[in-house]
Scaffold this motif. Structure first.
Motif, PDB file in Angstrom:
ATOM      1  N   ARG A 120      -9.219  24.538 -35.525  1.00  0.00           N
ATOM      2  CA  ARG A 120      -9.020  24.520 -34.064  1.00  0.00           C
ATOM      3  C   ARG A 120      -7.556  24.775 -33.716  1.00  0.00           C
ATOM      4  O   ARG A 120      -7.245  25.481 -32.759  1.00  0.00           O
ATOM      5  CB  ARG A 120      -9.474  23.175 -33.502  1.00  0.00           C
TER       6      ARG A 120
ATOM      7  N   TRP B 213      -6.598  28.452 -34.054  1.00  0.00           N
ATOM      8  CA  TRP B 213      -7.070  29.298 -32.961  1.00  0.00           C
ATOM      9  C   TRP B 213      -6.403  28.948 -31.640  1.00  0.00           C
ATOM     10  O   TRP B 213      -6.190  29.807 -30.785  1.00  0.00           O
ATOM     11  CB  TRP B 213      -8.595  29.173 -32.831  1.00  0.00           C
ATOM     12  N   LYS B 214      -6.101  27.665 -31.459  1.00  0.00           N
ATOM     13  CA  LYS B 214      -5.477  27.208 -30.208  1.00  0.00           C
ATOM     14  C   LYS B 214      -4.281  26.314 -30.552  1.00  0.00           C
ATOM     15  O   LYS B 214      -4.349  25.100 -30.446  1.00  0.00           O
ATOM     16  CB  LYS B 214      -6.492  26.420 -29.359  1.00  0.00           C
TER      17      LYS B 214
ATOM     18  N   MET C 208      -4.507  22.313 -26.477  1.00  0.00           N
ATOM     19  CA  MET C 208      -5.956  22.451 -26.407  1.00  0.00           C
ATOM     20  C   MET C 208      -6.611  22.316 -27.778  1.00  0.00           C
ATOM     21  O   MET C 208      -7.668  21.685 -27.913  1.00  0.00           O
ATOM     22  CB  MET C 208      -6.339  23.774 -25.753  1.00  0.00           C
ATOM     23  N   GLY C 209      -6.004  22.895 -28.814  1.00  0.00           N
ATOM     24  CA  GLY C 209      -6.572  22.742 -30.149  1.00  0.00           C
ATOM     25  C   GLY C 209      -6.561  21.296 -30.601  1.00  0.00           C
ATOM     26  O   GLY C 209      -7.523  20.794 -31.190  1.00  0.00           O
TER      27      GLY C 209
ATOM     28  N   ARG D  71      -9.204  19.212 -28.561  1.00  0.00           N
ATOM     29  CA  ARG D  71     -10.560  19.508 -29.012  1.00  0.00           C
ATOM     30  C   ARG D  71     -10.866  18.811 -30.333  1.00  0.00           C
ATOM     31  O   ARG D  71     -11.965  18.285 -30.531  1.00  0.00           O
ATOM     32  CB  ARG D  71     -10.744  21.016 -29.152  1.00  0.00           C
TER      33      ARG D  71
ATOM     34  N   GLN E  28       3.572  27.693 -23.893  1.00  0.00           N
ATOM     35  CA  GLN E  28       2.701  28.220 -24.925  1.00  0.00           C
ATOM     36  C   GLN E  28       3.513  28.536 -26.177  1.00  0.00           C
ATOM     37  O   GLN E  28       4.603  29.105 -26.106  1.00  0.00           O
ATOM     38  CB  GLN E  28       2.008  29.491 -24.428  1.00  0.00           C
TER      39      GLN E  28
ATOM     40  N   GLU F 182     -13.552  30.725 -34.831  1.00  0.00           N
ATOM     41  CA  GLU F 182     -13.112  29.694 -33.908  1.00  0.00           C
ATOM     42  C   GLU F 182     -14.270  28.746 -33.616  1.00  0.00           C
ATOM     43  O   GLU F 182     -15.344  29.167 -33.177  1.00  0.00           O
ATOM     44  CB  GLU F 182     -12.604  30.300 -32.608  1.00  0.00           C
TER      45      GLU F 182
ATOM     46  N   SER G 214      -9.464  20.655 -18.127  1.00  0.00           N
ATOM     47  CA  SER G 214     -10.574  21.048 -18.986  1.00  0.00           C
ATOM     48  C   SER G 214     -11.562  19.918 -19.264  1.00  0.00           C
ATOM     49  O   SER G 214     -12.720  20.176 -19.589  1.00  0.00           O
ATOM     50  CB  SER G 214     -10.041  21.576 -20.332  1.00  0.00           C
TER      51      SER G 214
END
Length: 438
Positions: free
Chosen positions: A75, A78-79, A83-84, A87, A117, A141, A324
Protein backbone atom coordinates in the motif's frame (compact mmCIF):
# COMPACT_ATOMS: atom_id res chain seq x y z
CA UNK A 1 -6.96 17.38 9.67
CA UNK A 2 -4.01 15.45 8.40
CA UNK A 3 -2.60 12.38 10.06
CA UNK A 4 0.21 11.48 7.66
CA UNK A 5 2.58 11.32 10.61
CA UNK A 6 2.81 7.71 11.71
CA UNK A 7 6.40 6.77 10.87
CA UNK A 8 9.69 8.27 11.92
CA UNK A 9 12.42 10.14 10.08
CA UNK A 10 15.15 7.91 8.76
CA UNK A 11 17.89 9.71 10.68
CA UNK A 12 16.38 8.43 13.96
CA UNK A 13 15.84 4.79 13.01
CA UNK A 14 18.67 2.70 14.58
CA UNK A 15 19.06 -0.98 13.79
CA UNK A 16 18.33 -3.15 16.84
CA UNK A 17 17.83 -6.62 15.39
CA UNK A 18 18.72 -8.34 12.16
CA UNK A 19 15.83 -9.34 9.94
CA UNK A 20 13.07 -7.64 8.01
CA UNK A 21 13.15 -4.55 10.24
CA UNK A 22 16.72 -3.70 9.23
CA UNK A 23 15.69 -3.75 5.57
CA UNK A 24 12.54 -1.72 6.25
CA UNK A 25 14.42 1.31 7.56
CA UNK A 26 15.73 2.61 4.21
CA UNK A 27 12.58 1.50 2.38
CA UNK A 28 10.22 3.34 4.72
CA UNK A 29 12.43 6.42 4.81
CA UNK A 30 12.11 6.62 1.03
CA UNK A 31 8.40 5.98 0.57
CA UNK A 32 7.27 7.91 3.65
CA UNK A 33 9.69 10.84 3.59
CA UNK A 34 11.44 10.79 0.24
CA UNK A 35 14.83 11.09 1.98
CA UNK A 36 18.02 9.04 2.22
CA UNK A 37 18.72 6.65 5.09
CA UNK A 38 22.00 7.43 6.89
CA UNK A 39 21.89 4.94 9.75
CA UNK A 40 20.63 7.21 12.48
CA UNK A 41 21.23 7.15 16.23
CA UNK A 42 19.42 4.96 18.74
CA UNK A 43 18.82 7.62 21.39
CA UNK A 44 16.66 9.82 19.14
CA UNK A 45 14.05 7.26 18.12
CA UNK A 46 10.74 7.87 19.99
CA UNK A 47 8.97 4.72 18.74
CA UNK A 48 9.57 1.15 17.69
CA UNK A 49 8.90 -0.31 14.27
CA UNK A 50 8.31 -4.07 14.42
CA UNK A 51 8.13 -6.29 11.35
CA UNK A 52 6.04 -9.40 10.77
CA UNK A 53 9.04 -11.66 11.47
CA UNK A 54 9.45 -10.23 14.99
CA UNK A 55 12.52 -8.10 14.22
CA UNK A 56 12.49 -4.63 15.76
CA UNK A 57 14.11 -1.24 15.34
CA UNK A 58 13.74 1.34 18.09
CA UNK A 59 14.17 1.60 21.87
CA UNK A 60 12.51 -0.80 24.32
CA UNK A 61 9.35 0.52 25.96
CA UNK A 62 8.50 2.99 23.21
CA UNK A 63 5.09 2.86 21.46
CA UNK A 64 5.31 0.32 18.67
CA UNK A 65 4.15 0.45 15.07
CA UNK A 66 3.73 -3.16 14.03
CA UNK A 67 3.75 -4.08 10.34
CA UNK A 68 1.74 -7.30 10.41
CA UNK A 69 1.55 -8.03 6.70
CA UNK A 70 3.59 -7.38 3.56
CA UNK A 71 0.46 -5.85 2.04
CA UNK A 72 1.01 -2.80 4.25
CA UNK A 73 4.27 -2.14 2.40
CA UNK A 74 2.57 -2.65 -0.93
CA UNK A 75 0.00 0.00 0.00
CA UNK A 76 2.83 2.39 0.85
CA UNK A 77 4.55 1.64 -2.44
CA UNK A 78 1.43 2.56 -4.39
CA UNK A 79 0.41 5.47 -2.15
CA UNK A 80 3.49 6.87 -0.39
CA UNK A 81 2.56 8.96 2.62
CA UNK A 82 -0.74 9.49 4.38
CA UNK A 83 -3.24 7.52 2.30
CA UNK A 84 -1.13 4.36 2.04
CA UNK A 85 -0.44 4.45 5.75
CA UNK A 86 -4.06 5.01 6.74
CA UNK A 87 -5.29 2.25 4.47
CA UNK A 88 -2.84 -0.19 6.01
CA UNK A 89 -3.95 0.74 9.54
CA UNK A 90 -7.68 0.60 8.81
CA UNK A 91 -7.22 -2.77 7.07
CA UNK A 92 -5.38 -4.14 10.11
CA UNK A 93 -2.11 -4.68 8.22
CA UNK A 94 -0.40 -2.02 10.34
CA UNK A 95 -1.02 -1.76 14.08
CA UNK A 96 -0.19 0.59 16.93
CA UNK A 97 0.64 -0.99 20.27
CA UNK A 98 0.59 1.05 23.45
CA UNK A 99 -0.70 4.60 23.86
CA UNK A 100 -2.04 5.78 20.49
CA UNK A 101 -1.74 9.42 21.53
CA UNK A 102 1.87 8.98 22.64
CA UNK A 103 2.76 7.17 19.45
CA UNK A 104 1.24 9.79 17.16
CA UNK A 105 2.63 12.66 19.21
CA UNK A 106 6.12 11.18 19.25
CA UNK A 107 6.39 10.83 15.52
CA UNK A 108 4.82 14.23 14.84
CA UNK A 109 7.73 15.81 16.67
CA UNK A 110 10.32 14.22 14.36
CA UNK A 111 8.52 14.01 11.06
CA UNK A 112 7.45 16.55 8.50
CA UNK A 113 3.76 17.52 8.34
CA UNK A 114 2.84 15.14 5.54
CA UNK A 115 0.85 17.84 3.72
CA UNK A 116 2.98 17.79 0.59
CA UNK A 117 2.95 14.91 -1.87
CA UNK A 118 6.15 12.88 -1.72
CA UNK A 119 8.03 12.90 -5.03
CA UNK A 120 10.54 10.14 -5.73
CA UNK A 121 13.32 10.12 -8.32
CA UNK A 122 13.85 7.26 -10.77
CA UNK A 123 16.78 6.02 -8.67
CA UNK A 124 14.60 6.14 -5.56
CA UNK A 125 11.91 4.09 -7.25
CA UNK A 126 14.38 1.48 -8.49
CA UNK A 127 15.88 1.11 -5.03
CA UNK A 128 12.44 0.82 -3.45
CA UNK A 129 11.37 -1.85 -5.91
CA UNK A 130 14.61 -3.79 -5.35
CA UNK A 131 14.06 -3.79 -1.58
CA UNK A 132 10.36 -4.61 -1.95
CA UNK A 133 11.18 -7.59 -4.16
CA UNK A 134 13.53 -8.94 -1.47
CA UNK A 135 10.75 -8.57 1.10
CA UNK A 136 8.06 -10.12 -1.09
CA UNK A 137 6.03 -6.91 -1.06
CA UNK A 138 5.67 -6.32 -4.81
CA UNK A 139 2.28 -6.78 -6.46
CA UNK A 140 -0.79 -5.01 -7.79
CA UNK A 141 -2.26 -2.12 -5.83
CA UNK A 142 -4.51 -3.47 -3.05
CA UNK A 143 -8.10 -2.30 -3.04
CA UNK A 144 -8.91 0.41 -0.48
CA UNK A 145 -10.59 -0.82 2.70
CA UNK A 146 -14.40 -0.91 2.39
CA UNK A 147 -14.62 1.88 4.98
CA UNK A 148 -13.13 4.38 2.51
CA UNK A 149 -15.48 6.70 0.62
CA UNK A 150 -15.42 6.54 -3.21
CA UNK A 151 -13.33 9.34 -4.78
CA UNK A 152 -15.28 12.53 -5.40
CA UNK A 153 -18.20 11.68 -3.12
CA UNK A 154 -19.91 14.91 -2.09
CA UNK A 155 -22.74 15.65 0.25
CA UNK A 156 -24.14 12.12 0.49
CA UNK A 157 -25.64 12.01 3.96
CA UNK A 158 -26.80 8.42 3.61
CA UNK A 159 -23.31 7.03 4.22
CA UNK A 160 -20.32 7.96 6.28
CA UNK A 161 -19.43 8.24 9.94
CA UNK A 162 -22.93 8.89 11.22
CA UNK A 163 -24.22 5.56 9.91
CA UNK A 164 -22.73 3.91 13.01
CA UNK A 165 -25.51 2.85 15.33
CA UNK A 166 -26.85 4.86 18.23
CA UNK A 167 -25.47 2.14 20.51
CA UNK A 168 -21.97 2.73 19.12
CA UNK A 169 -22.17 6.47 19.77
CA UNK A 170 -23.58 5.87 23.26
CA UNK A 171 -20.40 3.95 24.09
CA UNK A 172 -18.13 6.60 22.58
CA UNK A 173 -19.91 9.89 23.40
CA UNK A 174 -21.35 8.82 26.73
CA UNK A 175 -24.90 8.12 27.90
CA UNK A 176 -26.17 11.67 27.20
CA UNK A 177 -25.03 11.36 23.56
CA UNK A 178 -23.86 15.00 23.46
CA UNK A 179 -21.88 15.40 20.25
CA UNK A 180 -20.39 18.81 21.09
CA UNK A 181 -17.52 19.71 23.38
CA UNK A 182 -17.74 20.08 27.12
CA UNK A 183 -16.51 22.90 29.34
CA UNK A 184 -13.81 21.53 31.61
CA UNK A 185 -12.91 24.46 33.88
CA UNK A 186 -14.39 22.84 36.98
CA UNK A 187 -15.79 19.60 35.56
CA UNK A 188 -14.99 16.31 37.24
CA UNK A 189 -15.72 14.11 34.23
CA UNK A 190 -17.11 14.15 30.68
CA UNK A 191 -20.76 14.09 31.74
CA UNK A 192 -20.22 17.04 34.05
CA UNK A 193 -18.36 18.96 31.33
CA UNK A 194 -21.17 18.32 28.83
CA UNK A 195 -23.90 19.45 31.25
CA UNK A 196 -21.99 22.63 31.98
CA UNK A 197 -21.56 23.31 28.27
CA UNK A 198 -25.27 22.87 27.49
CA UNK A 199 -26.28 25.28 30.25
CA UNK A 200 -23.65 27.76 29.14
CA UNK A 201 -24.95 27.78 25.57
CA UNK A 202 -28.53 28.09 26.82
CA UNK A 203 -27.60 31.18 28.82
CA UNK A 204 -26.00 32.90 25.83
CA UNK A 205 -29.09 32.27 23.72
CA UNK A 206 -31.14 34.40 26.17
CA UNK A 207 -34.09 32.00 25.97
CA UNK A 208 -37.49 32.29 27.60
CA UNK A 209 -40.47 30.00 28.17
CA UNK A 210 -41.98 29.12 24.81
CA UNK A 211 -39.05 30.47 22.76
CA UNK A 212 -38.79 28.97 19.28
CA UNK A 213 -35.32 27.52 18.67
CA UNK A 214 -33.73 26.00 15.56
CA UNK A 215 -31.05 23.39 16.25
CA UNK A 216 -28.96 23.24 13.07
CA UNK A 217 -27.17 20.02 13.98
CA UNK A 218 -29.22 18.14 16.55
CA UNK A 219 -27.09 15.00 16.49
CA UNK A 220 -28.68 12.60 18.97
CA UNK A 221 -30.86 15.26 20.59
CA UNK A 222 -28.91 16.21 23.72
CA UNK A 223 -29.32 19.98 23.32
CA UNK A 224 -32.80 19.90 21.77
CA UNK A 225 -34.23 17.82 24.60
CA UNK A 226 -32.37 19.88 27.19
CA UNK A 227 -33.91 23.12 25.89
CA UNK A 228 -37.39 21.63 25.70
CA UNK A 229 -37.38 19.81 29.03
CA UNK A 230 -35.56 22.31 31.25
CA UNK A 231 -36.40 25.64 29.63
CA UNK A 232 -39.77 25.08 27.98
CA UNK A 233 -38.55 25.92 24.49
CA UNK A 234 -40.13 24.77 21.24
CA UNK A 235 -37.28 23.23 19.28
CA UNK A 236 -37.00 22.33 15.61
CA UNK A 237 -34.18 19.77 15.37
CA UNK A 238 -32.42 19.15 12.04
CA UNK A 239 -30.83 15.70 11.74
CA UNK A 240 -28.50 14.03 9.26
CA UNK A 241 -29.82 10.47 9.29
CA UNK A 242 -33.14 8.64 9.77
CA UNK A 243 -31.61 6.82 12.75
CA UNK A 244 -30.84 10.11 14.48
CA UNK A 245 -34.37 11.33 13.82
CA UNK A 246 -35.89 8.15 15.24
CA UNK A 247 -33.64 8.30 18.30
CA UNK A 248 -34.56 11.92 19.08
CA UNK A 249 -38.28 11.25 18.63
CA UNK A 250 -38.08 8.40 21.12
CA UNK A 251 -35.99 10.51 23.50
CA UNK A 252 -38.49 13.39 23.34
CA UNK A 253 -41.59 11.18 23.67
CA UNK A 254 -42.53 12.70 27.02
CA UNK A 255 -42.10 16.31 25.92
CA UNK A 256 -45.29 16.65 23.90
CA UNK A 257 -44.84 18.69 20.75
CA UNK A 258 -41.93 20.75 22.07
CA UNK A 259 -39.38 18.91 19.88
CA UNK A 260 -40.04 18.64 16.15
CA UNK A 261 -37.55 16.51 14.21
CA UNK A 262 -36.85 17.29 10.55
CA UNK A 263 -34.30 16.40 7.89
CA UNK A 264 -30.92 17.99 7.28
CA UNK A 265 -31.87 20.47 4.53
CA UNK A 266 -32.14 24.00 5.88
CA UNK A 267 -35.23 24.58 3.74
CA UNK A 268 -37.08 22.16 6.02
CA UNK A 269 -36.82 24.73 8.80
CA UNK A 270 -39.67 26.65 7.16
CA UNK A 271 -39.95 30.41 7.02
CA UNK A 272 -39.26 31.19 10.67
CA UNK A 273 -39.01 33.36 12.58
CA UNK A 274 -36.91 31.75 15.30
CA UNK A 275 -36.02 33.45 18.55
CA UNK A 276 -32.68 31.66 18.54
CA UNK A 277 -30.60 29.45 16.25
CA UNK A 278 -27.83 27.21 17.52
CA UNK A 279 -25.32 24.98 15.75
CA UNK A 280 -22.95 22.90 17.85
CA UNK A 281 -20.39 20.58 16.36
CA UNK A 282 -17.09 19.21 17.57
CA UNK A 283 -16.26 16.55 14.99
CA UNK A 284 -16.84 18.31 11.66
CA UNK A 285 -17.46 21.72 10.11
CA UNK A 286 -21.07 22.87 9.98
CA UNK A 287 -21.71 24.14 6.45
CA UNK A 288 -24.84 26.35 6.50
CA UNK A 289 -26.11 29.27 4.41
CA UNK A 290 -25.55 32.44 6.44
CA UNK A 291 -28.07 34.46 4.41
CA UNK A 292 -30.69 31.81 5.12
CA UNK A 293 -29.89 31.96 8.84
CA UNK A 294 -30.48 35.72 8.75
CA UNK A 295 -33.89 35.16 7.11
CA UNK A 296 -34.89 32.60 9.74
CA UNK A 297 -33.94 34.71 12.76
CA UNK A 298 -36.46 37.12 14.28
CA UNK A 299 -35.27 40.72 14.79
CA UNK A 300 -33.19 40.63 17.96
CA UNK A 301 -32.81 36.85 17.63
CA UNK A 302 -29.56 35.22 18.75
CA UNK A 303 -27.25 32.88 16.84
CA UNK A 304 -24.63 30.68 18.52
CA UNK A 305 -22.28 28.57 16.39
CA UNK A 306 -19.42 26.38 17.55
CA UNK A 307 -17.06 25.52 14.73
CA UNK A 308 -13.68 23.86 14.18
CA UNK A 309 -11.47 26.16 12.11
CA UNK A 310 -8.10 26.01 10.41
CA UNK A 311 -5.22 28.44 10.30
CA UNK A 312 -5.50 31.22 7.70
CA UNK A 313 -3.51 31.08 4.48
CA UNK A 314 -3.50 29.10 1.22
CA UNK A 315 -5.23 25.76 1.47
CA UNK A 316 -4.85 23.07 -1.16
CA UNK A 317 -7.91 20.83 -1.46
CA UNK A 318 -6.89 17.18 -1.70
CA UNK A 319 -7.93 13.74 -0.61
CA UNK A 320 -6.96 13.15 3.00
CA UNK A 321 -7.83 10.71 5.74
CA UNK A 322 -10.61 13.03 6.87
CA UNK A 323 -12.25 13.48 3.48
CA UNK A 324 -11.78 9.81 2.58
CA UNK A 325 -12.99 8.18 5.78
CA UNK A 326 -14.88 10.75 7.87
CA UNK A 327 -16.41 13.63 5.93
CA UNK A 328 -16.77 14.37 2.21
CA UNK A 329 -14.74 16.92 0.28
CA UNK A 330 -17.33 19.63 0.90
CA UNK A 331 -16.49 19.51 4.60
CA UNK A 332 -13.24 21.52 4.44
CA UNK A 333 -12.42 23.70 7.43
CA UNK A 334 -12.41 27.48 7.01
CA UNK A 335 -10.34 30.10 8.86
CA UNK A 336 -12.11 31.94 11.66
CA UNK A 337 -11.95 35.25 9.81
CA UNK A 338 -13.82 33.84 6.82
CA UNK A 339 -16.62 32.50 9.02
CA UNK A 340 -17.03 35.84 10.75
CA UNK A 341 -16.99 37.72 7.43
CA UNK A 342 -19.62 35.37 6.01
CA UNK A 343 -21.98 36.06 8.90
CA UNK A 344 -21.39 39.81 8.79
CA UNK A 345 -21.90 39.92 5.01
CA UNK A 346 -25.26 38.20 5.50
CA UNK A 347 -26.40 41.05 7.76
CA UNK A 348 -25.79 39.42 11.13
CA UNK A 349 -23.81 41.32 13.75
CA UNK A 350 -21.12 39.28 15.46
CA UNK A 351 -21.26 40.10 19.17
CA UNK A 352 -18.57 37.82 20.52
CA UNK A 353 -16.03 35.09 19.77
CA UNK A 354 -14.62 32.63 22.30
CA UNK A 355 -11.81 30.11 21.84
CA UNK A 356 -12.68 26.58 22.93
CA UNK A 357 -9.62 24.78 21.59
CA UNK A 358 -8.40 23.28 24.87
CA UNK A 359 -11.91 22.19 25.85
CA UNK A 360 -12.32 20.62 22.41
CA UNK A 361 -9.06 18.66 22.70
CA UNK A 362 -9.94 17.33 26.13
CA UNK A 363 -13.37 16.25 24.91
CA UNK A 364 -11.80 14.38 21.99
CA UNK A 365 -9.48 12.59 24.41
CA UNK A 366 -12.43 11.66 26.61
CA UNK A 367 -14.30 10.22 23.62
CA UNK A 368 -11.23 8.25 22.57
CA UNK A 369 -10.89 6.89 26.11
CA UNK A 370 -14.54 5.80 26.02
CA UNK A 371 -13.96 4.10 22.68
CA UNK A 372 -10.94 2.19 23.97
CA UNK A 373 -12.74 1.32 27.21
CA UNK A 374 -15.64 -0.20 25.25
CA UNK A 375 -13.49 -1.43 22.35
CA UNK A 376 -14.91 -4.94 22.10
CA UNK A 377 -18.50 -3.66 22.09
CA UNK A 378 -17.73 -0.91 19.58
CA UNK A 379 -16.03 -3.37 17.24
CA UNK A 380 -19.08 -5.64 17.44
CA UNK A 381 -21.42 -2.70 16.74
CA UNK A 382 -19.52 -0.95 13.94
CA UNK A 383 -16.88 -3.40 12.72
CA UNK A 384 -13.14 -3.37 13.36
CA UNK A 385 -12.43 -1.07 10.40
CA UNK A 386 -14.82 1.70 11.48
CA UNK A 387 -13.66 1.43 15.10
CA UNK A 388 -10.07 1.92 13.91
CA UNK A 389 -11.13 4.90 11.79
CA UNK A 390 -12.75 6.58 14.77
CA UNK A 391 -9.83 5.96 17.13
CA UNK A 392 -7.33 7.29 14.61
CA UNK A 393 -9.50 10.31 13.88
CA UNK A 394 -10.09 11.23 17.52
CA UNK A 395 -6.43 10.85 18.46
CA UNK A 396 -5.09 12.75 15.46
CA UNK A 397 -7.68 15.52 15.83
CA UNK A 398 -6.93 15.94 19.54
CA UNK A 399 -3.21 16.28 18.85
CA UNK A 400 -3.83 18.71 15.99
CA UNK A 401 -6.04 20.79 18.26
CA UNK A 402 -3.58 20.75 21.15
CA UNK A 403 -0.78 21.90 18.85
CA UNK A 404 -2.90 24.76 17.47
CA UNK A 405 -3.09 23.46 13.91
CA UNK A 406 -6.88 23.26 14.37
CA UNK A 407 -8.94 25.61 16.48
CA UNK A 408 -12.51 25.58 17.76
CA UNK A 409 -14.38 28.82 18.31
CA UNK A 410 -17.83 29.83 19.44
CA UNK A 411 -19.28 32.70 17.42
CA UNK A 412 -22.20 34.66 18.85
CA UNK A 413 -24.22 36.86 16.51
CA UNK A 414 -27.56 38.67 16.44
CA UNK A 415 -30.02 39.98 13.91
CA UNK A 416 -30.58 43.66 14.68
CA UNK A 417 -34.10 45.05 14.80
CA UNK A 418 -35.48 47.66 12.40
CA UNK A 419 -33.94 50.49 14.38
CA UNK A 420 -30.53 48.86 14.32
CA UNK A 421 -30.65 47.79 17.95
CA UNK A 422 -29.25 44.48 19.10
CA UNK A 423 -31.93 43.92 21.72
CA UNK A 424 -32.52 45.44 25.12
CA UNK A 425 -31.50 42.27 26.91
CA UNK A 426 -27.86 43.04 26.19
CA UNK A 427 -27.96 46.11 28.44
CA UNK A 428 -31.09 45.52 30.52
CA UNK A 429 -30.50 45.96 34.23
CA UNK A 430 -27.07 47.46 33.75
CA UNK A 431 -26.11 51.03 34.51
CA UNK A 432 -24.39 52.94 31.76
CA UNK A 433 -22.01 55.50 33.28
CA UNK A 434 -22.39 58.98 31.89
CA UNK A 435 -20.01 61.85 31.78
CA UNK A 436 -19.76 63.72 35.06
CA UNK A 437 -19.85 67.49 34.68
CA UNK A 438 -16.90 69.29 36.18
Amino acid sequence: MTIGVLLVREEVLPLMHDGVASRLAPLLSKIMLGEEWDGGTASDLPIQVRAWDGSVIGPPGAPAFVIRHRRALRRLLWKPGEMGLVRAYVAGELDIEGDVFAALDAVQRVMRSGDEQIRLSSDDKREIVRTAVMLGAVGPEPKPPPEEFPPGRRGDRSSGPLTESAAFFARMLGPEMAHSGGLWDEAIDLDDAQRTALESVTERLSLFQGARVLDLNAGWGALACHLAARHGCRVVALTRTPEQAAYIKDRAAGLGDRVQVLGWDLDEAGRGPYDAIVGLTEIEPLDRDAARLYELLAPGGRLVLQQPVRRPGPHRVRRTFTTSYMFPEDGELLPLGELIATLENAGLEVRGVAALREHHARTLRAWAANLERHWAECVELAGIGRARVWLLYLAASALATESGRIGVHEIRAIRRDRDGRAGTTLVEGRSVPGRVAP
